[in-house]
Design an enzyme around this catalytic site. Structure first.
Site, PDB file in Angstrom:
ATOM      1  N   ASP A   1       0.850  -1.190   0.000  1.00  0.00           N
ATOM      2  CA  ASP A   1       0.000   0.000   0.000  1.00  0.00           C
ATOM      3  C   ASP A   1       0.888   1.244   0.000  1.00  0.00           C
ATOM      4  O   ASP A   1       1.899   1.300   0.696  1.00  0.00           O
ATOM      5  CB  ASP A   1      -0.921  -0.004   1.227  1.00  0.00           C
ATOM      6  CG  ASP A   1      -2.069   0.972   1.080  1.00  0.00           C
ATOM      7  OD1 ASP A   1      -3.221   0.511   0.909  1.00  0.00           O
ATOM      8  OD2 ASP A   1      -1.826   2.199   1.129  1.00  0.00           O
ATOM      9  N   ILE A   2       0.480   2.248  -0.768  1.00  0.00           N
ATOM     10  CA  ILE A   2       1.277   3.463  -0.906  1.00  0.00           C
ATOM     11  C   ILE A   2       1.238   4.308   0.378  1.00  0.00           C
ATOM     12  O   ILE A   2       2.108   5.149   0.600  1.00  0.00           O
ATOM     13  CB  ILE A   2       0.767   4.283  -2.122  1.00  0.00           C
ATOM     14  CG1 ILE A   2       1.853   5.194  -2.680  1.00  0.00           C
ATOM     15  CG2 ILE A   2      -0.513   5.043  -1.797  1.00  0.00           C
ATOM     16  CD1 ILE A   2       1.524   5.762  -4.041  1.00  0.00           C
TER      17      ILE A   2
ATOM     18  N   ASN B  89     -12.773  -3.280   2.333  1.00  0.00           N
ATOM     19  CA  ASN B  89     -13.798  -2.251   2.407  1.00  0.00           C
ATOM     20  C   ASN B  89     -14.718  -2.383   1.206  1.00  0.00           C
ATOM     21  O   ASN B  89     -14.261  -2.590   0.082  1.00  0.00           O
ATOM     22  CB  ASN B  89     -13.146  -0.865   2.408  1.00  0.00           C
ATOM     23  CG  ASN B  89     -12.295  -0.640   3.639  1.00  0.00           C
ATOM     24  OD1 ASN B  89     -12.707  -0.979   4.744  1.00  0.00           O
ATOM     25  ND2 ASN B  89     -11.108  -0.092   3.460  1.00  0.00           N
TER      26      ASN B  89
ATOM     27  N   GLY C 284     -16.189   2.408   3.355  1.00  0.00           N
ATOM     28  CA  GLY C 284     -15.094   3.341   3.108  1.00  0.00           C
ATOM     29  C   GLY C 284     -14.228   2.958   1.919  1.00  0.00           C
ATOM     30  O   GLY C 284     -13.061   3.341   1.852  1.00  0.00           O
ATOM     31  N   GLN C 285     -14.791   2.237   0.970  1.00  0.00           N
ATOM     32  CA  GLN C 285     -14.006   1.822  -0.199  1.00  0.00           C
ATOM     33  C   GLN C 285     -13.686   3.029  -1.074  1.00  0.00           C
ATOM     34  O   GLN C 285     -14.578   3.778  -1.468  1.00  0.00           O
ATOM     35  CB  GLN C 285     -14.795   0.788  -1.018  1.00  0.00           C
ATOM     36  CG  GLN C 285     -14.008   0.264  -2.224  1.00  0.00           C
ATOM     37  CD  GLN C 285     -14.769  -0.816  -3.000  1.00  0.00           C
ATOM     38  OE1 GLN C 285     -15.902  -1.166  -2.664  1.00  0.00           O
ATOM     39  NE2 GLN C 285     -14.135  -1.330  -4.029  1.00  0.00           N
TER      40      GLN C 285
ATOM     41  N   HIS D  95     -10.311  -5.431  -3.513  1.00  0.00           N
ATOM     42  CA  HIS D  95      -8.985  -5.648  -2.935  1.00  0.00           C
ATOM     43  C   HIS D  95      -9.117  -6.027  -1.476  1.00  0.00           C
ATOM     44  O   HIS D  95     -10.066  -5.638  -0.792  1.00  0.00           O
ATOM     45  CB  HIS D  95      -8.090  -4.415  -3.075  1.00  0.00           C
ATOM     46  CG  HIS D  95      -8.707  -3.143  -2.583  1.00  0.00           C
ATOM     47  ND1 HIS D  95      -9.628  -2.431  -3.318  1.00  0.00           N
ATOM     48  CD2 HIS D  95      -8.548  -2.451  -1.420  1.00  0.00           C
ATOM     49  CE1 HIS D  95     -10.009  -1.367  -2.634  1.00  0.00           C
ATOM     50  NE2 HIS D  95      -9.370  -1.354  -1.464  1.00  0.00           N
TER      51      HIS D  95
ATOM     52  N   HIS E 169      -6.901  -5.875   2.070  1.00  0.00           N
ATOM     53  CA  HIS E 169      -5.736  -5.349   2.787  1.00  0.00           C
ATOM     54  C   HIS E 169      -5.205  -6.451   3.695  1.00  0.00           C
ATOM     55  O   HIS E 169      -5.982  -7.123   4.390  1.00  0.00           O
ATOM     56  CB  HIS E 169      -6.125  -4.174   3.682  1.00  0.00           C
ATOM     57  CG  HIS E 169      -6.710  -2.988   2.963  1.00  0.00           C
ATOM     58  ND1 HIS E 169      -6.030  -1.797   2.806  1.00  0.00           N
ATOM     59  CD2 HIS E 169      -7.917  -2.796   2.375  1.00  0.00           C
ATOM     60  CE1 HIS E 169      -6.804  -0.933   2.167  1.00  0.00           C
ATOM     61  NE2 HIS E 169      -7.957  -1.520   1.891  1.00  0.00           N
TER      62      HIS E 169
HETATM   63  P1  AMP Z   1      -9.828   1.289   0.185  1.00  0.00           P
HETATM   64  O1  AMP Z   1     -10.179   2.465   1.023  1.00  0.00           O
HETATM   65  O2  AMP Z   1     -10.115  -0.019   0.836  1.00  0.00           O
HETATM   66  O3  AMP Z   1     -10.422   1.407  -1.209  1.00  0.00           O
HETATM   67  O4  AMP Z   1      -8.268   1.301   0.050  1.00  0.00           O
HETATM   68  C1  AMP Z   1      -7.555   1.798  -1.044  1.00  0.00           C
HETATM   69  C2  AMP Z   1      -6.096   1.730  -0.677  1.00  0.00           C
HETATM   70  O5  AMP Z   1      -5.349   1.892  -1.859  1.00  0.00           O
HETATM   71  C3  AMP Z   1      -5.624   2.787   0.310  1.00  0.00           C
HETATM   72  O6  AMP Z   1      -5.082   2.139   1.461  1.00  0.00           O
HETATM   73  C4  AMP Z   1      -4.560   3.557  -0.478  1.00  0.00           C
HETATM   74  O7  AMP Z   1      -3.475   3.971   0.328  1.00  0.00           O
HETATM   75  C5  AMP Z   1      -4.152   2.537  -1.525  1.00  0.00           C
HETATM   76  N1  AMP Z   1      -3.593   3.078  -2.758  1.00  0.00           N
HETATM   77  C6  AMP Z   1      -4.108   4.065  -3.528  1.00  0.00           C
HETATM   78  N2  AMP Z   1      -3.335   4.275  -4.605  1.00  0.00           N
HETATM   79  C7  AMP Z   1      -2.312   3.380  -4.517  1.00  0.00           C
HETATM   80  C8  AMP Z   1      -1.187   3.086  -5.333  1.00  0.00           C
HETATM   81  N3  AMP Z   1      -0.938   3.745  -6.464  1.00  0.00           N
HETATM   82  N4  AMP Z   1      -0.333   2.110  -4.928  1.00  0.00           N
HETATM   83  C9  AMP Z   1      -0.561   1.434  -3.780  1.00  0.00           C
HETATM   84  N5  AMP Z   1      -1.620   1.645  -2.976  1.00  0.00           N
HETATM   85  C10 AMP Z   1      -2.481   2.627  -3.337  1.00  0.00           C
END
Ligand code: AMP
Length: 128
Positions: free
Chosen positions: A39-40, A97, A103-104, A110, A112
């Protein structure tokens, strides 16, 4: 089957772009069914995302429309990634999520994987 609560799959979402190699990711695993990458914006010492290769908006979509092979392949990949990250002895959390209340943010299903510290309460209490 159509899925309520979320728009149709948007192939310009950021995880679709990562799958196509249009933007980089810190990859930790890839197979026929899943891609896993860091995760970024990590929320724990280990915070890895696992995504299916198919175009599924959310777990609601994936659980209805994915094939048996895609579902098995994806969840086996989640387990393998956690194992390969060395999290099994100390433990870890998996979370997905879904939709607005979940909170998606990214509309590609995906999971986590969090680990590397005691993760505390499963769901935070509402703000007072
Ligand atoms: P969600 O809120 O479950 O949709 O989580 C989306 C996740 O994607 C968040 O934890 C972000 O930090 C992560 N994210 C968004 N853009 C990137 C990216 N380019 N590379 C890695 N993780 C990302």
């Amino acid at each position: 089957m159509s899925i309520t609560g979320l728009p149709p799959y948007d192939s310009t979402n950021i995880f679709a772009r990562i799958l196509r190699g249009e933007i980089p990711s810190r990859k930790v695993h890839e197979d026929d069914y899943a891609l896993a990458f860091h995760d970024i914006n990590p929320q724990a010492p280990v915070h890895v995302l696992v995504i299916p290769k198919g175009p599924y908006v959310s777990h609601a979509d994936f659980s209805v429309n994915a094939t048996e092979a895609e579902i098995a392949g994806f969840w086996r990949a989640v387990g393998k990634v956690a194992r390969d990250l060395g999290l099994e002895s100390s433990g870890y959390r998996i979370l997905s999520n879904m939709g607005a209340d979940g909170g998606q943010e990214v509309p590609h299903f995906h999971v986590h994987i969090f680990g590397g510290r005691r993760l505390g309460r499963m769901v935070p209490r509402p703000e007072a």
